[in-house]
Enzyme design. Structure first.
Site, PDB file in Angstrom:
ATOM      1  N   GLU A  41      11.597  37.930  10.201  1.00  0.00           N
ATOM      2  CA  GLU A  41      12.751  37.901  10.223  1.00  0.00           C
ATOM      3  C   GLU A  41      13.388  36.867   9.093  1.00  0.00           C
ATOM      4  OE1 GLU A  41      13.824  36.669  14.206  1.00  0.00           O
ATOM      5  OE2 GLU A  41      13.294  38.761  14.717  1.00  0.00           O
TER       6      GLU A  41
ATOM      7  N   SER B  78       9.197  31.379  22.429  1.00  0.00           N
ATOM      8  CA  SER B  78      10.574  30.984  22.658  1.00  0.00           C
ATOM      9  C   SER B  78      10.396  29.750  23.646  1.00  0.00           C
ATOM     10  CB  SER B  78      11.329  32.224  23.450  1.00  0.00           C
ATOM     11  OG  SER B  78      12.406  31.417  24.275  1.00  0.00           O
TER      12      SER B  78
ATOM     13  N   HIS C 182      17.420  58.856   9.000  1.00  0.00           N
ATOM     14  CA  HIS C 182      18.491  58.165   9.939  1.00  0.00           C
ATOM     15  C   HIS C 182      17.876  57.331  11.040  1.00  0.00           C
ATOM     16  CE1 HIS C 182      21.026  60.980   7.656  1.00  0.00           C
ATOM     17  NE2 HIS C 182      20.011  61.897   8.138  1.00  0.00           N
TER      18      HIS C 182
ATOM     19  N   LYS D 137       8.029  35.721  25.660  1.00  0.00           N
ATOM     20  CA  LYS D 137       8.255  36.150  24.242  1.00  0.00           C
ATOM     21  C   LYS D 137       7.242  35.807  23.304  1.00  0.00           C
ATOM     22  CE  LYS D 137      12.788  36.996  23.199  1.00  0.00           C
ATOM     23  NZ  LYS D 137      13.117  37.544  22.605  1.00  0.00           N
TER      24      LYS D 137
END
Ligand code: ARG
Length: 458
Positions: free
Chosen positions: A290, A277, A156, A283
């Site tokens: 992804e 970024s 979980h 970043k």
């Protein structure tokens, strides 16, 4: 417009119709398979006395030259032909004259395209298998180096029990191993030659289908010509197996994205596999992970698309089936690209072992072991569960972990506790006492790695 079938028509095809119908823009990918299939067909025709040896040699020579010229870039596969089959045949006739017109004896584009697709799928399976094996070798290496790298295991997404990095990666080793088994099964099932099925009902020429099957390294010819020209099960199966591979990659990517987050900091994706970024200078984003996760949808889409296309097709060949190609090419190229990139990403990824260890220490991942400790001292498990629950509550109030409690604090909750509790709940003990087959304990993990090593050596 260059078509093979002008004879019964009195008018030219409408240009839009022609474009809509043509498949050359994508089936040109099949040029090598198409020529390979034609060569086998011609050899068989000569063997059966349907062509003379001289005709056979002329045609083989012509086909071989077309292949060489396409490969060297001398001959461009232009869109003025309807499909790759027309392109090859028309070029052959251009080169060797009328004898080239005999190539299509006893054959239809229906069995021809069925063959091309099978030859393509077969070689893609072999290539994909090689890439998966490469990925498994990388995973194996990371496992070997991290048998004692302790990290929290989750259920979980809550810390559950301590495991090792080797154990975690081992789960994916199993998944990709199954993926290899799956595509191997597809290969075995599909490896029957459709050539000689004609348009749908075979042919009146005395073809030797065993012979072409053998030449093209199939296990045997197919047994029903209607099924042969309209079977795309193997495409569906490969897209299904590919979807499963993508699902596995996507889960793994999801974990890596979490591990790479500022909150977790279990791993650091290498600069070469990250992106920045345009506005936020600090970043470093896990874009590759992804994107792989994102491209999973595209491969699932291909599977749904072909399943839907096939569901309403009466026997035998119908033009709907031409829709099998673009989406399959795209899906297979996507899967291969993703497996390769994923492999590169984890090969270069840095594991922050201290952070993993720290994380395992917090979150009471050793609570089960504290209960087992009590059980070993004669406390019934249900009571032990309750006692450890009290310990956890106490620790949460004091904001400490179980190993930071003093022995008198332990004894205040249960007199059964003694000094050996600290040893019993250390992370090393928690992991290394788990010695059931498939568990993270070092001793059993070494056994499993031995099995993996001989699997990879095969
Ligand atoms: N381009 C066609 C396909 O991909 C080849 C078979 C054409 N057969 C036909 N009867 N029109 O399916």
């Amino acid at each position: 417009m260059a078509q093979l079938w002008g004879g019964r028509f009195t008018k030219e095809t409408d240009q839009l119709v022609y474009n809509f119908n043509a498949s050359i823009s994508f089936d040109k990918k099949f040029y090598a398979q198409d020529i390979e299939g034609s060569m086998a067909h011609v050899k068989m025709l000569a063997k059966q006395g349907i062509l003379t040896d001289e005709e056979k040699d002329q045609i083989l020579d012509g086909l071989d030259n077309i292949l060489k010229d396409v490969e060297s870039g001398k001959l461009e596969i232009s869109d003025k032909y309807e499909d790759i089959h027309s392109f090859v045949e028309a070029n052959l006739i251009d080169r060797i004259g009328d004898v080239g017109k005999k190539l299509h004896t006893g054959r239809s584009r229906n069995d021809q395209v069925a063959l091309d697709m099978k030859l393509y799928v077969r070689s893609e399976i072999v290539e994909l298998d090689g890439l998966l094996k490469e990925l498994l070798s990388t995973i194996y290496k990371i496992m070997e180096e991290n048998i004692s790298t302790i990290m929290p295991g989750f259920t979980h997404l809550q810390k559950a029990q301590p495991i090792t990095l080797a154990h975690h990666f081992g789960a994916y080793f199993e998944m990709f191993k199954r993926d290899r088994d799956r595509i191997y099964d597809i290969y075995k099932r599909m490896n029957l030659c459709p050539l000689g099925s004609g348009a749908l009902a075979g042919t009146t020429y005395p073809l030797d289908r065993e012979y072409t099957s053998e030449l093209l390294e199939f296990d045997a010819p197919t047994l029903n010509s209607m099924d042969s020209v309209s079977d795309r099960d193997y495409v569906i199966e490969l897209l299904s197996a590919s979807s499963t591979i993508m699902m596995h990659l996507s889960r793994f990517c999801e974990e890596i994205i979490i591990w790479n987050s500022n909150e977790y900091q279990f791993v650091e994706i290498d600069d070469t596999y990250s992106t920045g970024s345009s506005i936020m200078p600090q970043k470093k984003n896990p874009d590759i992970a992804e994107l792989i996760r994102g491209k999973t949808g595209r491969v699932y889409g291909a599977l749904m698309s072909i399943l839907t296309t096939m569901k309403g097709i009466p026997l035998a060949y119908n033009k709907d089936m031409q829709e099998d190609k673009e989406l399959t090419f795209d899906a297979i190229d996507t899967v291969k690209g993703c497996v390769k990139l994923f492999d590169g990403m984890i090969k270069t990824m840095q594991f922050k072992k201290d952070n993993m260890r720290k994380s395992a220490n917090g979150g009471f991942t050793n609570a089960t072991d504290a209960a087992d400790y009590l059980v070993n001292k004669g406390v019934p498990f249900r009571d032990a569960h309750g006692i450890v629950g009290q310990l956890v509550l106490y620790c949460i109030e004091k904001n400490i972990s179980l190993d930071e409690m003093t022995i008198s604090e332990y004894k205040a909750i249960s007199t059964v506790f003694e000094e050996d509790i600290y040893e019993a709940i250390s992370m090393e003990t928690c992991v290394n006492k788990r010695l059931t087959l498939g568990a993270p304990g070092e001793e059993i993990m070494r056994e499993v790695l031995k099995t993996y090593r001989s699997y990879l050596a095969k």
